[in-house]
Design a protein around this motif. Structure first.
Motif, short mmCIF file in Angstrom:
data_model
loop_
_atom_site.label_atom_id
_atom_site.label_comp_id
_atom_site.label_asym_id
_atom_site.label_seq_id
_atom_site.Cartn_x
_atom_site.Cartn_y
_atom_site.Cartn_z
N LYS A 134 0.83 -1.21 0.00
CA LYS A 134 0.00 0.00 0.00
C LYS A 134 0.86 1.26 0.00
CE LYS A 134 -0.92 0.32 4.96
NZ LYS A 134 -1.98 0.40 5.96
N PHE A 135 2.03 1.20 0.65
CA PHE A 135 2.94 2.35 0.65
C PHE A 135 3.57 2.54 -0.73
CE2 PHE A 135 2.82 0.95 5.07
CZ PHE A 135 2.38 2.11 5.68
N LYS A 136 3.92 1.42 -1.36
CA LYS A 136 4.49 1.48 -2.71
C LYS A 136 3.46 2.04 -3.69
CE LYS A 136 4.46 -1.86 -5.56
NZ LYS A 136 4.52 -3.06 -6.35
N TYR A 154 7.36 4.61 2.67
CA TYR A 154 7.65 3.31 2.07
C TYR A 154 8.95 2.73 2.64
CZ TYR A 154 8.87 -0.16 -1.46
OH TYR A 154 9.24 -1.32 -2.09
N LEU A 155 9.98 3.54 2.73
CA LEU A 155 11.25 3.05 3.28
C LEU A 155 11.11 2.69 4.77
CD1 LEU A 155 13.73 5.47 1.50
CD2 LEU A 155 13.34 3.03 1.02
N GLU A 156 10.34 3.47 5.51
CA GLU A 156 10.09 3.15 6.93
C GLU A 156 9.39 1.80 7.04
OE1 GLU A 156 9.63 7.42 9.20
OE2 GLU A 156 7.90 6.66 8.09
N CYS A 157 8.42 1.55 6.19
CA CYS A 157 7.71 0.27 6.19
C CYS A 157 8.69 -0.87 5.95
CB CYS A 157 6.61 0.27 5.13
SG CYS A 157 5.73 -1.30 4.99
N MET A 215 8.25 15.81 -5.27
CA MET A 215 6.89 16.05 -4.80
C MET A 215 6.36 14.90 -3.95
SD MET A 215 6.29 19.00 -6.13
CE MET A 215 4.54 19.20 -5.98
N CYS A 216 7.07 13.79 -3.92
CA CYS A 216 6.58 12.57 -3.25
C CYS A 216 7.53 12.11 -2.15
CB CYS A 216 6.41 11.47 -4.30
SG CYS A 216 5.30 11.94 -5.63
N ARG A 217 8.22 13.02 -1.53
CA ARG A 217 9.20 12.65 -0.52
C ARG A 217 8.55 11.99 0.70
NH1 ARG A 217 12.53 16.37 1.64
NH2 ARG A 217 14.12 14.79 1.92
#
Length: 90
Positions: A32-34, A58-61, A50-52
């Protein structure tokens, strides 16, 4: 020339890469994060700046689920976003 035909003399021992590669998300734990990140990219003409926030989430997940080695967010380029770690997951 004789060394070129000597295939069996040395055994190759593979080793994982130092950086840049991590296990695939086989179970879709961070899907879902991806998807949120990819939608943000499409909506913003693939301008990743714009999507930081989505990238950070996503990286935290991935780090939380041990799909990549834990790294400080500052080291991943999110020093300005690290202080306000997102607790709300949608």
């Amino acid at each position: 020339m004789s060394t070129a035909m000597n295939f069996g003399s040395k055994s190759f021992q593979p080793r994982p890469p130092d950086k840049g590669s991590f296990p695939l998300d086989h179970f879709g734990e961070c899907k879902k994060f991806k998807e949120k990140f990819m939608k943000c990219l499409r909506d913003n003409d693939f301008e990743n700046a714009m999507c930081r926030n989505e990238s950070k989430e996503y990286l935290e997940c991935r780090m939380e689920r041990q799909l990549m080695a834990p790294e400080p967010l500052e080291k991943l380029g999110f020093a300005d976003l690290a202080a306000g770690k997102s607790g709300a997951r949608s």
